[in-house]
Design a protein around this motif. Structure first.
Motif, PDB file in Angstrom:
ATOM      1  N   VAL A 105       0.830  -1.160   0.071  1.00 44.82           N
ATOM      2  CA  VAL A 105       0.006  -0.128   0.098  1.00 44.82           C
ATOM      3  C   VAL A 105       0.855   1.303  -0.074  1.00 44.82           C
ATOM      4  O   VAL A 105       0.519   2.401  -0.631  1.00 44.82           O
ATOM      5  N   ASP A 106       2.110   0.978   0.685  1.00 48.26           N
ATOM      6  CA  ASP A 106       3.179   2.114   0.507  1.00 48.26           C
ATOM      7  C   ASP A 106       3.548   2.566  -0.962  1.00 48.26           C
ATOM      8  O   ASP A 106       3.896   3.728  -0.826  1.00 48.26           O
ATOM      9  N   THR A 107       3.523   1.913  -1.718  1.00 50.03           N
ATOM     10  CA  THR A 107       3.962   1.996  -3.283  1.00 50.03           C
ATOM     11  C   THR A 107       2.981   2.769  -4.006  1.00 50.03           C
ATOM     12  O   THR A 107       3.262   2.684  -4.906  1.00 50.03           O
ATOM     13  N   ILE A 108       1.684   2.690  -3.589  1.00 43.97           N
ATOM     14  CA  ILE A 108       0.572   3.469  -4.587  1.00 43.97           C
ATOM     15  C   ILE A 108       0.416   4.861  -3.972  1.00 43.97           C
ATOM     16  O   ILE A 108       0.587   5.353  -2.753  1.00 43.97           O
ATOM     17  N   ALA A 109       0.332   5.718  -5.199  1.00 39.91           N
ATOM     18  CA  ALA A 109       0.490   6.983  -5.037  1.00 39.91           C
ATOM     19  C   ALA A 109      -1.037   7.529  -4.456  1.00 39.91           C
ATOM     20  O   ALA A 109      -1.992   7.208  -5.006  1.00 39.91           O
ATOM     21  N   THR A 110      -1.024   8.279  -3.421  1.00 48.50           N
ATOM     22  CA  THR A 110      -2.031   8.779  -2.786  1.00 48.50           C
ATOM     23  C   THR A 110      -2.369  10.281  -2.583  1.00 48.50           C
ATOM     24  O   THR A 110      -3.163  10.725  -1.861  1.00 48.50           O
TER      25      THR A 110
END
Length: 531
Positions: free
Chosen positions: A464-469
């Motif tokens: 989840v940390d590698t997904i841009a949000t």
């Protein structure tokens, strides 16, 4: 009798002069070869061109007959006339006014009339560039990298891409929308390259593309442009719903405009079928639960209770969106002692809690709904619901929304598709876990227990940390005043120099990002940051 005789002699002399002039023109045309082209040095009228009088932003119609076919612009006075042959409005304008140079408004060819030859000269390239701006791929890529000021004919300097727009009568709504849309990099670059929609027959698409190219034309003769043609196309395509002279709601115009561009570009219901959906479309997951009615409530049957399965009342659905609406809290009716300094405020995070998957909304039909974001778009449009219809009029909510200019994190509002937490996987059966592994082409070799399958899936999926949000603000539309008499102002970020600008019609001024954050925002444009 003498006066009548003198007038008849004058008319006769004028008619003889006209016949002689027509004969000379006809003879000169006979001497010309078909397709005769001359250099600028061979034309004696090159010094009569008046670039300050040229304005190609208006509808390309003949000023006499209002015809739109085969229209030319006079390079001396800037007037539009139809035709080129003998007896046309261009022909007589050249004879009567002694204006000889005209440019065809479709193909950009320049002619000397009524002599009839075409002129090709490098000194006329700036006029053709103003009529139909063209950009190479490298020039389009450098828009967000280099901030190079240009010089207008009136002596003023302007930055291409940050120029004023004429207000044609309560049209600040389209000016603010265009100022923000040309800041969206992929959306702007698509319309900067004419090859992307050259075969499109929609006049709305063509007019917006031409306006976008003029926005960034470094060879503009002036530091402002007019959206006259685009407004005419919007008025025709919307059946006079949005037109010059009417005050319109910017969010209604924006959503209609994006959907119409999507349709005219051949877009479909597929996710990436047009530049509009590729840029602005996201997906929201909606969970709805119907309230039990009198018919399906628990009813006793003898000694047992007839219970209705609650799962049959719950449904999940994924819906695409182009923008998200955020409801502002009602302004308090009674204020404190210091009423002059009282300004209601609310943080952006509180408004976004609508999409946390837990906050419920109850409709009039008794349906409870919760929302969460399942796919984030590259550019997010947020709309603050400031206007509400009461029994007497449309009232405006003046609440100030506190938001960050950079790093707006939406991680807590996202339920990403295809990414499972360990808790989600533990609630699934072995058969469901094997199905997930089969779809992802994962090998179950060495997985002897359920925990082994869960660990295999978790390691293979992206973190989840590698997904841009996180989002950065690039455009902000502010509505000043009430809905009927107010005006719209746009705050936009110039990426080439990192400067924020306040734009209201023809007025362009630099501003601080701190002032953007304290404005009564109405529509916002956010850019997704890549990791």
């Amino acid at each position: 009798k003498e006066e009548a005789r003198s007038r008849s002699e004058e008319r006769g002399m004028e008619s003889n002069k006209k016949r002689k002039l027509d004969a000379d023109v006809a003879q000169s045309r006979k001497n010309l070869k078909v397709g005769d082209v001359r250099q600028g040095s061979e034309c004696p009228y090159m010094d009569t061109i008046n670039r300050k009088a040229l304005d190609f932003d208006f509808a390309k119609k003949c000023s006499v007959s209002l015809s739109t076919h085969n229209v030319y612009a006079c390079l001396v006075c800037g007037s539009f006339f139809v035709g080129r042959s003998t007896g046309t409005h261009v022909y007589y304008h050249g004879l009567h006014e002694n204006h000889h140079l005209f440019i065809h408004l479709q193909n950009g060819k320049i002619y000397c009339l009524p002599e009839g030859y075409r002129i090709e000269d490098p000194s006329l390239a700036d006029i053709k560039q103003n009529l139909h701006p063209r950009f190479s791929i490298s020039e389009i890529r450098d828009i967000d990298r280099k901030a190079v000021y240009s010089h207008a004919l009136d002596g003023e300097n302007f930055l291409p891409g940050r120029i004023g727009m004429n207000n044609l009568g309560h049209t600040s709504w389209i000016n603010a929308i265009v100022q923000c849309l040309v800041t969206i990099t992929p959306f702007r670059n698509f319309f900067m390259d004419l090859e992307n929609y050259k075969s499109c027959t929609s006049l709305l698409v063509q007019s917006f593309g031409e306006l976008t190219r003029k926005f960034f034309n470094p060879r503009n003769f002036k530091g402002q442009i007019s959206p006259h043609v685009l407004l005419q196309m919007i008025s025709e395509a919307s059946n006079k719903r949005f037109k010059i002279g009417d005050v319109c709601d910017p969010i209604e115009v924006l959503i209609w405009f994006l959907n119409q561009l999507h349709t005219d570009l051949g877009g479909s219901k597929r996710r990436n079928s047009s530049i509009v959906k590729r840029t602005f479309q996201g997906t929201v997951k909606v969970r709805t639960e119907k309230e039990p009615t009198e018919d399906n409530k628990e009813k006793p049957k003898g000694d047992k209770m007839d219970t209705t399965d609650s799962s049959s009342r719950i449904s999940f659905e994924k819906k695409p969106f182009l923008y998200l609406s955020l409801s502002l809290p009602n302004a308090p009716l009674f204020r404190g002692g210091d009423t002059e300094l009282f300004i209601p405020q609310v943080p952006m995070i509180e408004l976004l809690n609508k999409f946390d998957g837990l906050t419920e909304e109850l409709s009039q039909e008794g349906i409870r709904s919760t929302y969460s974001l399942s796919r984030l778009p590259p550019y997010l449009i947020l709309h603050m619901k400031r206007f509400r219809q009461n029994q007497f009029d449309i009232e405006k909510n003046p609440t100030i929304v506190n938001f960050p200019i950079k790093n707006l994190d939406l991680r807590q509002y996202c339920s990403m598709d295809g990414i499972f937490s360990s808790a989600d996987l533990r609630s699934k059966t072995l058969e469901e876990l094997r199905t997930i592994m089969k779809k992802r082409k994962l090998s179950s070799k060495g997985c002897l227990e359920k925990g082994d399958l869960i660990n295999c899936i978790v390691k293979a999926q992206p973190s989840v940390d590698t997904i841009a949000t996180r989002y950065d603000l690039v455009g902000n539309i502010v509505h000043e005043g009430d809905l009927r008499t107010g005006a719209d102002t746009a705050y936009v970020l110039q990426k080439s120099n990192g400067q924020w600008y306040r734009t209201q019609d023809l007025h362009i001024s630099e501003t601080l990002p701190q002032l953007v954050a304290v404005s009564e925002c109405y529509i916002q444009f956010w850019e997704l940051k890549t990791i």
